[in-house]
Write a protein that holds these residues in place. Structure first.
Motif, short mmCIF file in Angstrom:
data_model
loop_
_atom_site.label_atom_id
_atom_site.label_comp_id
_atom_site.label_asym_id
_atom_site.label_seq_id
_atom_site.Cartn_x
_atom_site.Cartn_y
_atom_site.Cartn_z
N GLY A 1 -24.49 9.23 -17.79
CA GLY A 1 -23.44 9.41 -16.47
C GLY A 1 -23.38 11.04 -15.85
O GLY A 1 -24.07 11.94 -16.69
N HIS A 2 -22.76 10.89 -14.96
CA HIS A 2 -22.61 12.22 -14.24
C HIS A 2 -22.10 13.34 -15.34
O HIS A 2 -22.47 14.50 -14.85
N ALA A 3 -21.26 12.94 -16.02
CA ALA A 3 -20.42 13.87 -16.77
C ALA A 3 -21.30 14.76 -17.86
O ALA A 3 -21.15 15.81 -18.18
N SER A 4 -22.67 14.19 -17.91
CA SER A 4 -23.36 14.81 -18.79
C SER A 4 -24.41 15.72 -18.25
O SER A 4 -25.42 16.46 -18.82
N LEU A 5 -24.29 16.02 -16.87
CA LEU A 5 -25.22 16.98 -16.17
C LEU A 5 -24.73 18.32 -16.42
O LEU A 5 -23.50 18.58 -16.80
N CYS A 6 -25.66 19.10 -16.63
CA CYS A 6 -25.30 20.68 -16.78
C CYS A 6 -24.60 21.24 -15.53
O CYS A 6 -24.82 20.56 -14.39
N HIS B 1 -37.52 17.31 -0.77
CA HIS B 1 -37.94 18.46 -1.52
C HIS B 1 -36.74 18.92 -2.39
O HIS B 1 -35.89 19.49 -2.56
N SER B 2 -36.80 17.87 -3.35
CA SER B 2 -35.92 17.93 -4.51
C SER B 2 -35.67 19.23 -5.17
O SER B 2 -36.57 19.90 -5.62
N CYS B 3 -34.46 19.38 -5.66
CA CYS B 3 -34.03 20.73 -6.47
C CYS B 3 -34.32 20.37 -7.66
O CYS B 3 -34.36 21.32 -8.53
N CYS B 4 -35.04 19.07 -7.94
CA CYS B 4 -35.42 19.04 -9.58
C CYS B 4 -36.89 19.42 -9.63
O CYS B 4 -37.67 19.00 -10.63
N VAL B 5 -37.31 19.99 -8.59
CA VAL B 5 -38.97 20.16 -8.75
C VAL B 5 -39.08 21.56 -8.37
O VAL B 5 -38.38 22.13 -7.37
N SER B 6 -39.80 22.23 -9.34
CA SER B 6 -40.14 23.83 -8.88
C SER B 6 -39.09 24.79 -9.31
O SER B 6 -39.13 26.01 -9.70
N TRP B 7 -37.75 24.34 -9.46
CA TRP B 7 -36.66 25.31 -9.80
C TRP B 7 -36.39 25.34 -11.20
O TRP B 7 -36.27 24.23 -11.87
N GLU B 8 -35.98 26.57 -11.65
CA GLU B 8 -35.57 26.56 -12.98
C GLU B 8 -34.20 25.99 -13.21
O GLU B 8 -33.28 26.50 -12.46
N ILE B 9 -34.01 25.09 -14.05
CA ILE B 9 -32.84 24.63 -14.08
C ILE B 9 -32.23 25.04 -15.65
O ILE B 9 -32.47 24.69 -16.68
N ASP B 10 -31.18 25.85 -15.34
CA ASP B 10 -30.45 26.55 -16.64
C ASP B 10 -29.49 25.77 -17.14
O ASP B 10 -28.78 25.09 -16.30
N ILE B 11 -29.40 25.60 -18.38
CA ILE B 11 -28.33 24.94 -19.26
C ILE B 11 -27.22 25.71 -19.58
O ILE B 11 -27.44 26.50 -20.24
N ASP B 12 -25.89 25.73 -19.08
CA ASP B 12 -24.63 26.35 -19.62
C ASP B 12 -24.31 25.99 -21.29
O ASP B 12 -24.74 24.96 -21.52
N PRO B 13 -23.72 27.10 -21.60
CA PRO B 13 -23.41 26.67 -23.02
C PRO B 13 -22.81 25.45 -23.45
O PRO B 13 -23.13 24.78 -24.37
N GLU B 14 -21.62 25.18 -22.45
CA GLU B 14 -20.89 23.92 -23.03
C GLU B 14 -21.89 22.58 -23.05
O GLU B 14 -21.74 21.82 -23.70
N THR B 15 -22.62 22.62 -21.76
CA THR B 15 -23.59 21.41 -21.78
C THR B 15 -24.59 21.42 -22.86
O THR B 15 -25.00 20.59 -23.29
#
Ligand code: SF4
Length: 313
Positions: A86-91, A21-35
């Motif tokens: 890499g991980h550091a590029s994730l929002c 039940h991946s959180c990358c499906v169905s959920w809206e993924i907001d992007i913070d200003p820094e990312t």
């Protein structure tokens, strides 16, 4: 600021491709200003694709594909942004999920959200009493904040293993002057059916519970679950720890205890229904049930606020 979390907190690692039940499906993924700024500077074809996948408007987020999947979720269940950049590029939301953080007056309290199946697995399969620790794994200091004093007393009460789980939850309600509304199975199903629902599986379960309200054998299920009471204890501890201190009002803290008992009642009744229909109800079924409850109720601000409001003493 002291950082406090449940003792299991640091055990979490995302199971990515093994997650059902991946959180990358169905959920809206907001992007913070820094990312968002970072994504403007990524060169090449991937940078172009990232920018094209972000909605324009006040709250930038990734535009999900026709199957409601994040456009960077690969077919093997892994994340293309992590793989390439890499991980550091994730929002922030992707890097932090399912962790939550409650900033309080003298501390930050963190935990794992039950909506993630691996987090739910870690929380629910913990047979020992959960305790709160600081970053150096020392016991969390007692707070003098009245809300935290009452919250911690409620946690101790629902962890009193001298009583069975049901007795101790209702003894806790009495002790703290909290209550839950009429909780026969039909009334429970009606209450939760009146709330906003996202997943059709949840709706189907609630409708089936309502249709079978008179025939669900709760006593037989309680017998079956007699040596798995810690699963309900962990649910109650999780809800009280997460929600009690969100407001500076003591009455709100008491609502969180009622919310925990109501959640127990519903999940117990749904467990009994599944057990009756399928002839089994293992810990994995419990994890999936509690995960679904969390997604539908706890991760809907509207549903949680409504319940905490009607449960206020
Ligand atoms: S729901 Fe949890 S385990 Fe599944 S992909 Fe998301 S963070 Fe990982």
């Amino acid at each position: 600021m002291i950082h406090i979390f449940p003792d299991y907190y640091e055990k979490f690692t995302c199971i990515s491709s093994r997650c059902r039940h991946s959180c990358c499906v169905s959920w809206e993924i907001d992007i913070d200003p820094e990312t968002h700024s970072l994504y403007q500077s990524i060169p090449g074809a991937l940078g172009d694709r990232i920018r094209k996948s972000i909605s324009r408007g006040e709250d930038p987020h990734f535009i999900l594909d026709k199957d409601e999947r994040c456009p960077f979720l690969m077919s093997d269940g892994l994340c293309e942004i992590i793989k390439e950049l890499g991980h550091a590029s994730l929002c922030e939301i992707c890097a932090e999920h399912p962790r939550f953080h409650n900033p309080l007056t003298d501390r930050i309290e963190s935990g794992l959200g039950l909506c993630c199946e691996e987090a739910a697995r870690i929380i629910i399969t913990n047979k020992e009493k959960t305790f709160l620790v600081t970053e150096d794994q020392g016991k969390a200091p007692r707070s003098t904040d009245p809300v935290l004093v009452i919250r911690d007393a409620m946690l101790s009460s629902v962890q009193n293993r001298d009583l069975d789980i049901r007795s101790r939850l209702y003894a806790s309600l009495d002790l703290f002057g909290a209550s839950v509304p009429e909780n026969d199975v039909r009334a429970l199903a009606d209450l939760f059916l009146s709330l906003e629902q996202m997943d059709s599986k949840w709706t189907e379960l609630l409708i089936s519970l309502k249709e079978n309200a008179e025939s669900v054998d709760l006593d037989a299920f309680d017998d079956f679950m007699s040596d798995r009471q810690s699963e309900y204890e962990q649910l109650a501890v999780y809800i009280i720890y997460r929600h009690a201190a969100k407001s500076s009002e003591v009455s709100y803290a008491l609502s969180s205890l009622s919310f925990a008992v109501l959640a127990y009642e519903l999940i117990r009744a749904l467990g009994a229904l599944i057990y009756q229909n399928e002839g089994s109800f293992d810990t994995e079924s419990q994890i999936m049930l509690m995960r679904l409850f969390s997604c539908e109720i706890e991760y809907s601000e509207e549903n949680t606020d409504y319940l905490l409001d009607i449960l206020a003493p």
